[in-house]
Design a protein around this motif. Structure first.
Motif, mmCIF file in Angstrom:
data_model
loop_
_atom_site.group_PDB
_atom_site.id
_atom_site.type_symbol
_atom_site.label_atom_id
_atom_site.label_comp_id
_atom_site.label_asym_id
_atom_site.label_seq_id
_atom_site.Cartn_x
_atom_site.Cartn_y
_atom_site.Cartn_z
ATOM 1 N N TYR A 1 0.882 -1.389 -0.031
ATOM 2 C CA TYR A 1 0.066 0.088 0.020
ATOM 3 C C TYR A 1 0.979 1.381 -0.055
ATOM 4 C CZ TYR A 1 -2.611 3.917 2.296
ATOM 5 O OH TYR A 1 -3.076 5.059 2.417
ATOM 6 N N MET B 1 1.219 4.107 -2.970
ATOM 7 C CA MET B 1 0.836 5.446 -2.599
ATOM 8 C C MET B 1 1.821 6.534 -2.900
ATOM 9 S SD MET B 1 -2.583 5.532 -1.681
ATOM 10 C CE MET B 1 -2.804 7.309 -1.001
ATOM 11 N N GLN C 1 -7.035 7.414 -4.681
ATOM 12 C CA GLN C 1 -8.427 7.141 -4.100
ATOM 13 C C GLN C 1 -8.712 5.514 -4.235
ATOM 14 O OE1 GLN C 1 -11.042 9.838 -5.853
ATOM 15 N NE2 GLN C 1 -10.404 11.692 -4.710
ATOM 16 N N GLN D 1 -6.551 3.474 -1.842
ATOM 17 C CA GLN D 1 -6.840 3.790 -0.689
ATOM 18 C C GLN D 1 -8.014 2.861 -0.215
ATOM 19 O OE1 GLN D 1 -5.278 5.797 1.950
ATOM 20 N NE2 GLN D 1 -6.632 4.410 3.056
ATOM 21 N N TYR E 1 -7.327 -0.762 -0.108
ATOM 22 C CA TYR E 1 -6.401 -1.179 1.257
ATOM 23 C C TYR E 1 -7.326 -1.162 2.127
ATOM 24 C CZ TYR E 1 -3.076 -0.278 4.941
ATOM 25 O OH TYR E 1 -2.355 -0.372 6.120
ATOM 26 N N ASP E 2 -8.244 -0.309 2.295
ATOM 27 C CA ASP E 2 -9.465 -0.207 3.231
ATOM 28 C C ASP E 2 -10.226 -1.497 3.243
ATOM 29 O OD1 ASP E 2 -8.549 2.381 4.162
ATOM 30 O OD2 ASP E 2 -10.039 3.240 3.110
#
Length: 260
Positions: free
Chosen positions: A214, A218, A244, A247, A250-251
Motif C-alpha cells: 500500500y 501510494m 483514491q 486507498q 487497502y481499506d
C-alpha cells in the motif's frame, strides 16, 4: 553520440510543431551537443516542456492504440473525451489534445520514435512511465476486450519504456481489477480478490506485506510527487482518482483481515 541532441530535438520538435517546431528542436539539440552533456532536459525547458510532451504523446499513442483494431470506435472516442473532461481541458488545450489523438491514428505515425523521444525527455522516471502505460491500457481495454493488435502495441509501448512482458501482464491484471473496483459504488461490496489484485499482492501475504504494498503504491501515485516529476497539472485528477482507488482497496483488505 555527436548528433543525438540534434536528432531528438528534431524529432520532438516535428512531433509537436511540425516544420517550425523541428527547426526549433534542431537548434535546441545543437545547443545540447555544444554543451556536451549539459543535460537535454535543461536545454529544452525542463519541467514545462516535459509536461507538454507527456500531454501530447499520451493522446497521440491513445489514438494509435484506438486504431489498432482497424477502426476507431465510438467507445474509443468516448474514453478520450472522458479523459479530456476529467482533465478539464478546454479551448486551445483541448484542440491540441484532439489533434494529437488524430495524429496517432495516421498511417505514418511512428510509435517507436515517439516513445523513444518521450522516454528521453521524461528521463526514465518510473512513476510517469507507469502512469503513461496505464492510460494506454485503459484505452486498449475500453471495450472490455484486448485483441492481438492492441496487445502488440502495448508490448511495444512497454518495451520502449523499459518494461518486460511480465510487468505488462501485471499492470493489465491490476488495471482490470481497478476498473471493476472503481465501478463499484460501495467499496465494501467489491470483490476482495479485486482489492488484492489492485494492490498487486496475493491474499496469503502477511499484514506487514499488505502495508508495504500500500505504501509503495501510494508513494508511486502521489499526485503532488508526480506533478513535481513532470506530470502535466491537467492530469492531477487522474492521479487523484488512482490514489483514491488504492486507498479504497487497502481499506477493503484491512476490513477483511481485521487490521488496524
Amino acid at each position: 553520440m555527436r548528433f543525438s541532441g540534434k536528432f531528438f530535438g528534431f524529432v520532438i520538435g516535428y512531433m509537436f510543431g511540425r516544420f517550425f517546431g523541428a527547426l526549433l528542436g534542431l537548434w535546441l539539440g545543437h545547443l545540447y551537443d555544444k554543451r556536451a552533456g549539459g543535460g537535454f532536459s535543461q536545454v529544452i525547458g525542463q519541467a514545462k516542456n516535459r509536461q507538454r510532451i507527456f500531454f501530447n504523446t499520451t493522446f497521440a499513442v491513445m489514438g494509435h492504440v484506438a486504431k489498432a483494431s482497424g477502426r476507431v470506435t465510438e467507445t474509443d472516442i468516448r474514453i478520450a473525451t472522458m479523459l479530456m473532461d476529467q482533465m478539464r481541458l478546454s479551448g486551445e488545450a483541448r484542440r491540441e489534445a484532439q489533434q494529437a489523438f488524430r495524429d496517432g491514428k495516421d498511417a505514418d505515425f511512428d510509435l517507436r520514435i515517439s516513445l523513444q523521444a518521450f522516454r528521453a525527455v521524461t528521463m526514465g522516471r518510473q512513476e510517469l512511465l507507469q502512469m503513461f502505460i496505464e492510460i494506454q491500457i485503459q484505452t486498449a481495454l475500453s471495450d472490455g476486450e484486448l485483441d492481438a493488435a492492441e496487445h502488440a502495441i502495448l508490448m511495444t509501448v512497454a518495451q520502449e519504456l523499459g518494461y518486460g512482458r511480465a510487468q505488462l501482464d501485471e499492470l493489465l491484471k491490476r488495471w482490470q481489477a481497478e476498473y471493476r473496483f472503481h465501478q463499484t459504488s460501495n467499496g465494501n461490496k467489491t470483490s476482495i480478490t479485486d482489492a488484492y489484485n489492485l494492490l498487486g499482492i496475493n491474499s496469503n501475504v502477511s499484514d506487514q506485506e499488505v502495508k508495504r504494498a500500500y505504501r509503495k503504491l501510494m508513494n508511486e501515485h502521489h499526485p503532488d510527487k508526480l506533478v513535481a516529476k513532470g506530470l502535466p497539472p491537467e492530469m492531477m485528477e487522474i492521479a487523484k482518482t488512482k490514489a483514491q482507488d488504492i486507498q479504497a482497496a487497502y481499506d477493503r483488505v484491512k476490513s477483511e483481515r481485521g487490521m488496524r
